[in-house]
Design an enzyme around this catalytic site. Structure first.
Site, short mmCIF file in Angstrom:
data_model
loop_
_atom_site.label_atom_id
_atom_site.label_comp_id
_atom_site.label_asym_id
_atom_site.label_seq_id
_atom_site.Cartn_x
_atom_site.Cartn_y
_atom_site.Cartn_z
N ARG A 106 38.53 40.37 10.17
CA ARG A 106 39.45 41.26 10.88
C ARG A 106 38.95 42.70 10.88
O ARG A 106 38.87 43.34 11.93
CB ARG A 106 40.84 41.20 10.23
CG ARG A 106 41.53 39.86 10.27
CD ARG A 106 41.78 39.36 11.67
NE ARG A 106 42.55 40.32 12.47
CZ ARG A 106 42.55 40.34 13.80
NH1 ARG A 106 41.80 39.48 14.48
NH2 ARG A 106 43.29 41.20 14.45
N THR A 157 50.67 45.27 -5.67
CA THR A 157 49.72 46.13 -4.95
C THR A 157 49.32 47.28 -5.87
O THR A 157 50.14 47.78 -6.65
CB THR A 157 50.31 46.69 -3.65
OG1 THR A 157 49.38 47.57 -3.05
CG2 THR A 157 51.60 47.46 -3.91
N GLY A 158 48.09 47.66 -5.75
CA GLY A 158 47.61 48.82 -6.52
C GLY A 158 47.54 50.07 -5.69
O GLY A 158 46.97 51.08 -6.13
N CYS A 173 44.35 50.03 3.06
CA CYS A 173 45.11 50.52 4.20
C CYS A 173 46.42 51.16 3.74
O CYS A 173 46.85 52.19 4.29
CB CYS A 173 45.39 49.39 5.18
SG CYS A 173 46.19 47.94 4.44
N THR A 174 47.04 50.61 2.70
CA THR A 174 48.30 51.16 2.22
C THR A 174 48.09 52.51 1.53
O THR A 174 48.88 53.45 1.71
CB THR A 174 48.97 50.17 1.26
OG1 THR A 174 49.18 48.93 1.94
CG2 THR A 174 50.31 50.70 0.76
#
Length: 440
Positions: free
Chosen positions: A117, A315-316, A256-257
């Site tokens: 992706r 999530t980190g 991305c976060t």
């Protein structure tokens, strides 16, 4: 001499004259032309005795006339040696000093390892921004299949340009891109194609040691498209100026976060101070999840069907903000909910402020940053939007002013959207360009 001898002598002379006949006839024999005999000379004194001699040989033919001398060359009067030379022309003015020599800028070239992706979208963004991609490596995808996967995309639509494969190469808009199917990064011939910057998109080679295989095979720099356990981490608009080209050959573009959260946290912290905060990302499903329930030994919830469930996950991303904004280290943490949408995610940052501020003051500070130093990275909207409205948005973070809320002047909830595929891929390419600019 007796008269008889004289007569004989005359006869001989006459005979010689007949041999040299003056007539124009070509024959050598005596011609029938009449011979005119001259009268005998008057003898006053006896002539001396003349001995009979053989006839003299005919005279040699006259030499051909010499060719006329060539006419003297027409020489201008001022070309004669005798003529004085013309005065020399005045010397031309000295030329302007040459501009200082500049080292020609080496073109930024990019190699992509992993055509998933992010790898395919990085190629799209490079094509949009005029950056030359020289090679794509993926051990599981041949050139013909690369054409299909790049041309058609269920989320971002069909690629609008021309895509084909020729002679083992992927050809995009007449740009020929080498393709390789190497399983080990050390086998990819980066050195033979100009030592490009390599984007490591496989999600496998995350550490400096693992990604160094690209450097060994000729890559100039490596950007890892995921958080790294030990590589320097950069978020554009937040800490890219900390990049040191002299010592950093392998870097991480974070997640991305983190790219969504960090710019927003930077604005809030610089204007009001963040004492502590919690982050939740409502995140679209990704390729690591299951389409239907399946085995997932390390994450049992993650093995459930992605299209059927809202799945809590770790999530980190929030902790990683402390790596790019050291003042926030230990002040943020968070979690994720994986939801049944294919793309676009949203961050909810709930934090306690050191400096009291109304919600409108906070939104104005974010709006000013979006128009100023963070333009192109942070955006601002007051529209009544939903997730699909941000599909294909190139920003890292889009602040939704109408979605947030404040409990009081020190405790607020802030909301920001992000295209977790396309927006992130834009930041990868921006980081490549920034790193290249620091080498000049």
């Amino acid at each position: 001499m007796s008269r008889r001898d004289v007569v004989l002598t005359n006869v001989t002379v006459v005979q010689l004259r007949r041999d040299r006949c003056p007539c124009p006839c070509p024959c050598p024999c005596p011609c029938p032309c009449p011979v005119i005999r001259p009268p005998p000379p008057k003898l006053e004194d006896p002539p001396p005795t003349v001995e009979e001699q053989p006839p003299p040989p005919p005279p040699p033919p006259p030499p051909p006339p010499p060719p006329p001398p060539p006419p003297p060359p027409q020489i201008e009067p001022d070309k004669f040696e005798e003529a004085p030379p013309p005065p020399p022309p005045p010397p031309p003015p000295p030329p302007p000093p040459p501009p200082p020599l500049q080292k020609p800028a080496r073109e930024l070239t990019v190699g992509i390892n992993g055509f998933g992706r992010i790898g395919r979208l990085v190629l799209r963004v490079c094509m949009e921004k005029g950056i030359r991609v020289v090679a794509v490596n993926d051990p599981f995808i041949d050139p013909e299949y690369m054409v299909y996967m790049f041309k058609y995309d269920s989320t971002h639509g069909r690629y609008k340009g021309n895509v084909e494969h020729k002679n083992g190469q992927l050809v995009v808009d007449n740009l020929e891109i080498n393709t390789y199917q190497c399983k080990d990064p050390k086998e990819i011939p980066w050195s033979s194609i100009g030592n490009p910057y390599v984007v490591e998109c496989t999600g496998v080679y995350l550490s400096i040691e693992a990604a160094s295989a690209h450097i060994s095979s000729g890559a100039r720099r490596v950007v890892v498209t995921a958080p790294s356990p030990d590589a320097p981490m950069f978020v554009m608009g937040v800490n890219e100026k900390d990049y040191n080209p002299g010592s950093m050959t392998i870097v991480s573009n974070a997640s991305c976060t983190t790219n969504c959260l960090a710019p927003l946290a930077k604005v809030i912290h610089e204007n009001f101070g963040i004492v502590e905060g919690l982050m939740t990302t409502v995140h679209s499903y990704t390729a690591t999840q299951k389409t239907v329930d399946g085995p997932s030994k390390k994450d049992w919830r993650g093995g459930r069907g992605a299209h059927q469930n809202i799945i809590p996950s770790s999530t980190g991303a929030a902790k990683a903000v402390g790596k790019v904004i050291p003042e926030l280290k230990g002040k943020l943490t968070g979690m994720a909910f994986r939801v049944p949408t294919p793309n676009v995610s949203v961050v909810d940052l709930t934090c306690r402020l050191a400096k009291p501020a109304s919600y409108s003051a906070i939104t104005e500070a974010v709006k000013a940053a979006a128009k100023g130093p963070l333009a192109g990275i942070l955006a601002y909207t007051e529209d009544q939007v939903v997730s699909t409205d941000f599909n294909g948005n190139p920003h890292s973070s889009i602040f939704d002013a109408k979605a947030g809320i404040a409990l009081n002047d020190n405790f607020v909830k802030l909301v920001a959207w992000y295209d977790n595929e396309y927006g992130y891929s834009n930041r990868v390419v921006d980081l490549l360009r920034y790193m290249f600019s620091r080498e000049k």
